[in-house]
Design a protein around this motif. Structure first.
Motif, PDB file in Angstrom:
ATOM      1  N   GLY A  22      -4.323  36.518  35.698  1.00  0.00           N
ATOM      2  CA  GLY A  22      -3.898  35.144  34.911  1.00  0.00           C
ATOM      3  C   GLY A  22      -3.758  35.099  33.889  1.00  0.00           C
ATOM      4  N   LYS A  23      -3.772  36.939  32.897  1.00  0.00           N
ATOM      5  CA  LYS A  23      -3.523  37.071  32.081  1.00  0.00           C
ATOM      6  C   LYS A  23      -2.515  37.980  31.366  1.00  0.00           C
ATOM      7  CE  LYS A  23      -8.100  37.526  30.352  1.00  0.00           C
ATOM      8  NZ  LYS A  23      -8.626  36.266  29.529  1.00  0.00           N
ATOM      9  N   VAL A  24      -1.733  38.190  32.439  1.00  0.00           N
ATOM     10  CA  VAL A  24      -0.244  38.770  32.339  1.00  0.00           C
ATOM     11  C   VAL A  24       1.466  37.225  32.375  1.00  0.00           C
ATOM     12  CG1 VAL A  24       1.158  40.360  32.926  1.00  0.00           C
ATOM     13  CG2 VAL A  24      -1.232  40.969  32.512  1.00  0.00           C
ATOM     14  N   TRP A  25       0.860  36.730  33.856  1.00  0.00           N
ATOM     15  CA  TRP A  25       1.978  35.418  33.684  1.00  0.00           C
ATOM     16  C   TRP A  25       2.588  34.529  32.838  1.00  0.00           C
ATOM     17  CZ3 TRP A  25       5.680  35.286  37.663  1.00  0.00           C
ATOM     18  CH2 TRP A  25       6.763  34.149  37.860  1.00  0.00           C
ATOM     19  N   PRO A  26       1.355  34.051  32.905  1.00  0.00           N
ATOM     20  CA  PRO A  26       1.433  33.172  31.942  1.00  0.00           C
ATOM     21  C   PRO A  26       2.501  33.314  30.700  1.00  0.00           C
ATOM     22  CG  PRO A  26      -0.708  32.602  32.422  1.00  0.00           C
ATOM     23  CD  PRO A  26      -0.393  34.060  32.954  1.00  0.00           C
ATOM     24  N   ASN A  27       2.135  34.769  29.755  1.00  0.00           N
ATOM     25  CA  ASN A  27       2.907  34.625  28.738  1.00  0.00           C
ATOM     26  C   ASN A  27       4.465  35.248  29.478  1.00  0.00           C
ATOM     27  OD1 ASN A  27       1.069  35.033  27.660  1.00  0.00           O
ATOM     28  ND2 ASN A  27       0.287  36.853  26.919  1.00  0.00           N
ATOM     29  N   LEU A  28       4.532  35.951  30.693  1.00  0.00           N
ATOM     30  CA  LEU A  28       5.865  36.409  31.259  1.00  0.00           C
ATOM     31  C   LEU A  28       6.644  35.359  31.350  1.00  0.00           C
ATOM     32  CD1 LEU A  28       4.876  38.999  33.292  1.00  0.00           C
ATOM     33  CD2 LEU A  28       6.714  39.313  31.021  1.00  0.00           C
ATOM     34  N   ASN A  29       6.297  33.723  31.829  1.00  0.00           N
ATOM     35  CA  ASN A  29       6.804  33.057  32.248  1.00  0.00           C
ATOM     36  C   ASN A  29       6.869  31.936  30.741  1.00  0.00           C
ATOM     37  OD1 ASN A  29       6.277  29.654  32.324  1.00  0.00           O
ATOM     38  ND2 ASN A  29       7.016  30.608  34.879  1.00  0.00           N
ATOM     39  N   GLU A  30       5.872  32.186  29.939  1.00  0.00           N
ATOM     40  CA  GLU A  30       6.764  31.528  28.808  1.00  0.00           C
ATOM     41  C   GLU A  30       8.210  32.027  28.055  1.00  0.00           C
ATOM     42  OE1 GLU A  30       3.926  30.529  25.828  1.00  0.00           O
ATOM     43  OE2 GLU A  30       2.120  29.678  27.621  1.00  0.00           O
ATOM     44  N   ALA A  31       7.948  33.253  28.657  1.00  0.00           N
ATOM     45  CA  ALA A  31       8.960  34.404  27.976  1.00  0.00           C
ATOM     46  C   ALA A  31      10.082  33.995  28.898  1.00  0.00           C
ATOM     47  CB  ALA A  31       8.403  35.517  27.760  1.00  0.00           C
ATOM     48  N   ALA A  32      10.242  33.981  29.913  1.00  0.00           N
ATOM     49  CA  ALA A  32      11.511  33.832  30.866  1.00  0.00           C
ATOM     50  C   ALA A  32      11.544  32.632  30.020  1.00  0.00           C
ATOM     51  CB  ALA A  32      10.858  33.067  32.186  1.00  0.00           C
ATOM     52  N   GLN A  33      10.589  31.321  30.101  1.00  0.00           N
ATOM     53  CA  GLN A  33      11.273  29.868  29.669  1.00  0.00           C
ATOM     54  C   GLN A  33      12.378  29.939  28.845  1.00  0.00           C
ATOM     55  OE1 GLN A  33       8.933  26.336  30.653  1.00  0.00           O
ATOM     56  NE2 GLN A  33       7.517  27.774  31.476  1.00  0.00           N
ATOM     57  N   LEU A  34      11.294  30.336  27.392  1.00  0.00           N
ATOM     58  CA  LEU A  34      12.166  30.709  26.528  1.00  0.00           C
ATOM     59  C   LEU A  34      13.191  31.383  25.904  1.00  0.00           C
ATOM     60  CD1 LEU A  34       9.478  31.370  23.443  1.00  0.00           C
ATOM     61  CD2 LEU A  34      10.993  29.411  23.852  1.00  0.00           C
ATOM     62  N   MET A  35      14.040  31.857  27.070  1.00  0.00           N
ATOM     63  CA  MET A  35      14.520  32.990  27.480  1.00  0.00           C
ATOM     64  C   MET A  35      15.934  31.948  27.530  1.00  0.00           C
ATOM     65  SD  MET A  35      14.177  36.657  26.887  1.00  0.00           S
ATOM     66  CE  MET A  35      15.930  37.392  27.726  1.00  0.00           C
ATOM     67  N   THR A  36      15.574  31.886  29.182  1.00  0.00           N
ATOM     68  CA  THR A  36      16.716  30.959  29.688  1.00  0.00           C
ATOM     69  C   THR A  36      16.944  29.675  28.435  1.00  0.00           C
ATOM     70  OG1 THR A  36      14.860  31.081  30.975  1.00  0.00           O
ATOM     71  CG2 THR A  36      16.805  29.788  31.712  1.00  0.00           C
ATOM     72  N   ALA A  37      16.009  28.996  28.116  1.00  0.00           N
ATOM     73  CA  ALA A  37      16.860  27.800  26.996  1.00  0.00           C
ATOM     74  C   ALA A  37      17.025  28.470  25.573  1.00  0.00           C
ATOM     75  CB  ALA A  37      15.576  27.502  26.632  1.00  0.00           C
ATOM     76  N   THR A  38      17.847  29.933  25.549  1.00  0.00           N
ATOM     77  CA  THR A  38      17.554  30.282  24.309  1.00  0.00           C
ATOM     78  C   THR A  38      19.364  30.377  24.780  1.00  0.00           C
ATOM     79  OG1 THR A  38      15.592  30.773  23.495  1.00  0.00           O
ATOM     80  CG2 THR A  38      18.220  31.758  22.259  1.00  0.00           C
ATOM     81  N   ALA A  39      19.427  31.297  25.880  1.00  0.00           N
ATOM     82  CA  ALA A  39      21.044  31.651  26.278  1.00  0.00           C
ATOM     83  C   ALA A  39      21.224  30.015  26.951  1.00  0.00           C
ATOM     84  CB  ALA A  39      20.397  32.778  27.667  1.00  0.00           C
ATOM     85  N   ARG A  40      20.765  28.989  27.247  1.00  0.00           N
ATOM     86  CA  ARG A  40      21.790  27.698  27.109  1.00  0.00           C
ATOM     87  C   ARG A  40      22.360  27.521  25.585  1.00  0.00           C
ATOM     88  NH1 ARG A  40      17.499  23.764  29.922  1.00  0.00           N
ATOM     89  NH2 ARG A  40      17.487  23.865  27.561  1.00  0.00           N
ATOM     90  N   ASN A  41      21.226  27.549  25.228  1.00  0.00           N
ATOM     91  CA  ASN A  41      21.848  26.544  23.940  1.00  0.00           C
ATOM     92  C   ASN A  41      22.446  27.409  23.154  1.00  0.00           C
ATOM     93  OD1 ASN A  41      19.586  25.054  23.939  1.00  0.00           O
ATOM     94  ND2 ASN A  41      18.129  25.494  22.935  1.00  0.00           N
ATOM     95  N   ALA A  42      22.884  28.436  22.837  1.00  0.00           N
ATOM     96  CA  ALA A  42      23.769  29.855  22.606  1.00  0.00           C
ATOM     97  C   ALA A  42      25.027  29.743  23.694  1.00  0.00           C
ATOM     98  CB  ALA A  42      23.483  31.138  22.908  1.00  0.00           C
ATOM     99  N   LEU A  43      24.776  29.039  24.327  1.00  0.00           N
ATOM    100  CA  LEU A  43      26.321  28.866  25.557  1.00  0.00           C
ATOM    101  C   LEU A  43      27.129  27.926  25.208  1.00  0.00           C
ATOM    102  CD1 LEU A  43      27.791  30.031  27.114  1.00  0.00           C
ATOM    103  CD2 LEU A  43      26.979  28.820  29.103  1.00  0.00           C
ATOM    104  N   ALA A  44      25.934  26.631  24.761  1.00  0.00           N
ATOM    105  CA  ALA A  44      25.920  24.994  24.648  1.00  0.00           C
ATOM    106  C   ALA A  44      26.793  25.076  23.122  1.00  0.00           C
ATOM    107  CB  ALA A  44      25.223  23.888  25.052  1.00  0.00           C
ATOM    108  N   TYR A  45      26.576  25.998  22.191  1.00  0.00           N
ATOM    109  CA  TYR A  45      26.984  26.332  21.118  1.00  0.00           C
ATOM    110  C   TYR A  45      28.361  26.528  20.777  1.00  0.00           C
ATOM    111  CZ  TYR A  45      23.372  23.579  18.207  1.00  0.00           C
ATOM    112  OH  TYR A  45      22.380  22.265  17.538  1.00  0.00           O
ATOM    113  N   ALA A  46      28.599  27.595  21.830  1.00  0.00           N
ATOM    114  CA  ALA A  46      29.385  28.395  21.778  1.00  0.00           C
ATOM    115  C   ALA A  46      30.656  27.615  21.945  1.00  0.00           C
ATOM    116  CB  ALA A  46      29.664  30.240  22.830  1.00  0.00           C
ATOM    117  N   ILE A  47      30.677  26.855  23.407  1.00  0.00           N
ATOM    118  CA  ILE A  47      31.483  26.307  24.199  1.00  0.00           C
ATOM    119  C   ILE A  47      32.091  25.229  23.529  1.00  0.00           C
ATOM    120  CG2 ILE A  47      31.271  27.347  26.008  1.00  0.00           C
ATOM    121  CD1 ILE A  47      30.127  25.366  27.506  1.00  0.00           C
ATOM    122  N   GLY A  48      30.794  24.274  22.511  1.00  0.00           N
ATOM    123  CA  GLY A  48      31.162  23.601  21.577  1.00  0.00           C
ATOM    124  C   GLY A  48      30.464  21.847  22.039  1.00  0.00           C
TER     125      GLY A  48
END
Lengths: 355, 322
Positions: A272-298
């Protein structure tokens, strides 16, 4: 096919370029031209955009015969221009805020009612994809009951100081200073999620210049309690929205266009001390990658909320419906800002010392 | 009735000033070289460099508008010095001696230093110090401006007007410092983001007329620019109005600057002047916003002819006579 909606623009600053870029994507809109009392700004934008230039509002109305005019001028001119347009029978979209004073906003709304025309405000961040994602999650019941809404509005480092030092940008001369230019966003976001306020509490602090630089506002909204924090000096600057729900909560970073959902989980203490952080990190990574791609392809452009707002506005208007941002919402934002100014005065250090 | 002497009255700007003043009900005396046509009420023929001519020209007028200058890009420095610098100094001296009430000296934006790209330049900012590299015309206009400002310091009722890139029917703003046609393309030695400080001839003439008439303008300098147009925007509008089908190509200017530097050194070794100097390329890389607030506030000046209209008048092909 129905006749296109004829749209004209008042004000040839930075935001006019954003409006034109998005209006050009809308098939139901015909851009008829631009107008600004500053011939230099107007001319440069006319050459850049290829749009017709009108030297005065009268010219725009007489020769351009617009159905709708976007008022994209400095805030002090919003209400007077909106009034003039509504009285001439033109529908109006005003950049935020609707007016500088509550009484002016009320006058604009009365003029619209009298003329049988609509007036709306560009509360663009509500239409940002990431805010819409949060709104959909709330609607789907992901959060359970909404209990609280927190909005944090910051300012870029030095933005306030620069404007104040030079006293050049119009934002430095607004009531309350540069804060005025930022305050609309957190206020309408809070109102959208928490609902119209039954009561408000405000505490502010001013700088040595007398400008408000810290604000805490609590609203007893019809749906939930809302709090707004505005900080001109806290760095790095953040623009954040948090929705607190009985089942889950959502945190939106408006600067980076990311959204994190936090859900309670029954987990062994260690995990419980570890999982929420990993989960948040994963959500951030996914959203960041998605945004970068969206900007890249216009697919994603700057000020996406303005684009989405205009798209929805003109779809509604073409179908004979109401604008998606009500004038009442615009009025509330102006009234709340007035409230901030009133409370700001009572704790201004200069005045406190003088008394 | 106010009477005004206009020097260079047969020139591009001079003719517009004459028309503008006459439209305002001012009686205009034109100083022109013999044989040159002008639409003034009265002609005074002769050379700007001749003090006797100047003395005759300024006698009995209320205003002197000094728009005459040698504008060619080539020629010996002495000629620029005598026509543009010495004649300005003498004209002001003689006009003051003759009791002329107002003197407007038409200068140029080229007098300003542009210390870096995107600089914001206003009337009180520093003069350019490019010296000989600037070319004879720009250098002489700089010295003439300094002479006019020195006369102001001595108490002469002089106003200095510094217009931007002058254009109008008969004079198109150039698309670039140099350009070359390459099939369907046109190579423009310019930066697409460079800001052209456009000044339409009638708008400048209006500013000069306002400056002559306004008591506040005595001892003041005014920048006159209608619009700062991006080079690429102007090229696009130019194509639209003229129907040109070429596509603009902008070379990498940093490379061009390197080339110009080498060229300049080579020519210097050969003891000659290079066709393009590093300084000239530098200027195309460094654009500025020239603030015109003072003319708006003090003269009530506004560029009344909008830029799109002014460019249409300028770029549209001349109507064929019936």
């Amino acid at each position: 096919m129905t006749a296109p909606i004829r749209v004209g623009l008042l004000g040839c600053g930075r935001i006019a370029r954003v409006h034109v870029a998005y209006l050009r994507d809308l098939p139901q809109v015909e851009l008829i031209g631009i107008c600004d009392t500053d011939a230099g700004a107007r001319g440069a934008f006319a050459l850049e955009s290829g749009l017709a230039e009108f030297a005065s509002l009268g010219d725009l109305l007489d020769s351009g015969r617009p159905d709708v005019v976007h008022v994209l001028t400095p805030p002090a001119t919003h209400a007077p221009l909106a009034l003039e347009l509504l009285r001439a029978g033109i529908n109006v979209l005003v950049e935020k805020p609707l007016a500088l004073k509550t009484a002016d906003a009320e006058q604009v709304i009365a003029a619209a009612r009298k003329a049988g025309r609509w007036v709306t405000v560009d509360h663009n961040r509500w239409f940002d994809p990431v805010i819409q994602e949060a709104a959909r999650a709330l609607e789907r019941g992901v959060l359970g009951d909404l209990v609280g809404v927190e909005v944090f509005q910051g300012a870029e480092a030095g933005e306030a100081d620069k404007a104040l030092a030079a006293n050049q940008h119009w934002s430095a001369r607004l009531p309350g200073g540069v804060l005025n230019n930022l305050a609309s966003h957190p206020l309408y976001l809070m109102r959208r999620f928490a609902g119209p306020a039954r009561a408000l509490r405000v505490v502010t602090r001013r700088s040595s210049h007398g400008h408000i630089e810290e604000v805490r506002l609590i609203a007893d909204g019809e749906r939930a309690l809302g709090t707004v924090t505005m900080s001109l000096r806290a760095q790095p600057f953040m623009n954040r929205l948090t929705l607190l729900g009985s089942a889950a909560s959502i945190e939106v970073n408006l600067n980076n266009m990311t959204l994190i959902t936090r859900r309670p989980r029954q987990l062994p203490k260690l995990i419980g001390k570890v999982w929420p952080n990993l989960n948040e990190a994963a959500q951030l990574m996914t959203a960041t990658a998605r945004n970068a791609l969206a900007y890249a392809i216009g697919r994603q452009r700057f000020y996406p909320g303005i684009g989405a707002h205009l798209q929805e506005l003109y779809a509604q208007v073409a179908a004979g419906g109401e604008p998606p941002v009500s004038a009442a919402e615009g009025l509330d934002v102006v009234a709340w800002y007035d409230e901030i100014l009133a409370h700001g005065r009572s704790v201004a250090p200069a005045e406190a010392l003088a008394s | 009735m106010t009477t005004a002497l206009v020097t260079g009255a047969a020139g591009f700007l001079g003719a517009a000033i004459v028309a503008r003043l006459r439209g305002d009900g001012v009686r205009v005396r034109a100083l022109v070289r013999p044989g040159r046509a002008c639409g003034a009420d009265e002609r005074c023929e002769g050379d700007l460099c001749d003090d006797a001519v100047l003395a005759r020209a300024v006698a009995g007028v209320d205003w002197v508008i000094h728009a005459g200058a040698r504008v060619s890009t080539t020629g010996p420095w002495d000629e620029f010095e005598s026509t543009n610098v010495r004649a300005t100094r003498e004209l002001i001296r003689l006009a003051v001696a003759a009791g002329v009430g107002r003197i407007v000296h038409v200068s140029s934006l080229s007098v300003y230093a542009v210390p870096r790209n995107n600089a914001v330049v206003s009337e009180d900012d520093a003069y350019d110090d490019g010296g000989d590299e600037r070319g004879s015309y720009a250098r002489s206009k700089l010295l003439a401006d300094q002479a006019a400002m020195a006369a102001i310091a001595q108490g002469a009722p002089v106003t200095v007007v510094r217009p931007g890139l002058l254009y109008g029917p008969g004079r198109r703003p150039s698309l670039a410092r140099k350009s070359a046609a390459l099939g369907p393309f046109r190579l423009l030695l310019a930066s697409p983001g460079y800001l052209l400080p456009l000044a339409y001839v009638d708008n400048v003439a209006e500013a000069i007329a306002l400056a002559a008439a306004s008591p506040r303008a005595v001892g003041r300098a005014y920048t006159i620019v209608d619009v700062h147009a991006r080079q690429a925007d102007y090229a696009r509008y130019y194509r639209r109005i003229t129907g040109a089908t070429w596509r603009a190509v902008y070379p990498p200017l940093r490379l061009v600057r390197l080339g110009a530097t080498l060229l300049e050194r080579g020519f210097r070794l050969a003891g000659r002047r290079a066709p393009i100097t590093r300084h000239q390329v530098e200027r195309t890389l460094r654009s500025a916003t020239f603030v015109t607030r003072r003319a708006q506030d003090e003269l009530g000046w506004q560029p009344r002819v909008p830029v799109t209209e002014a460019l249409r008048r300028t770029l549209a092909p001349a109507p064929t006579p019936a």
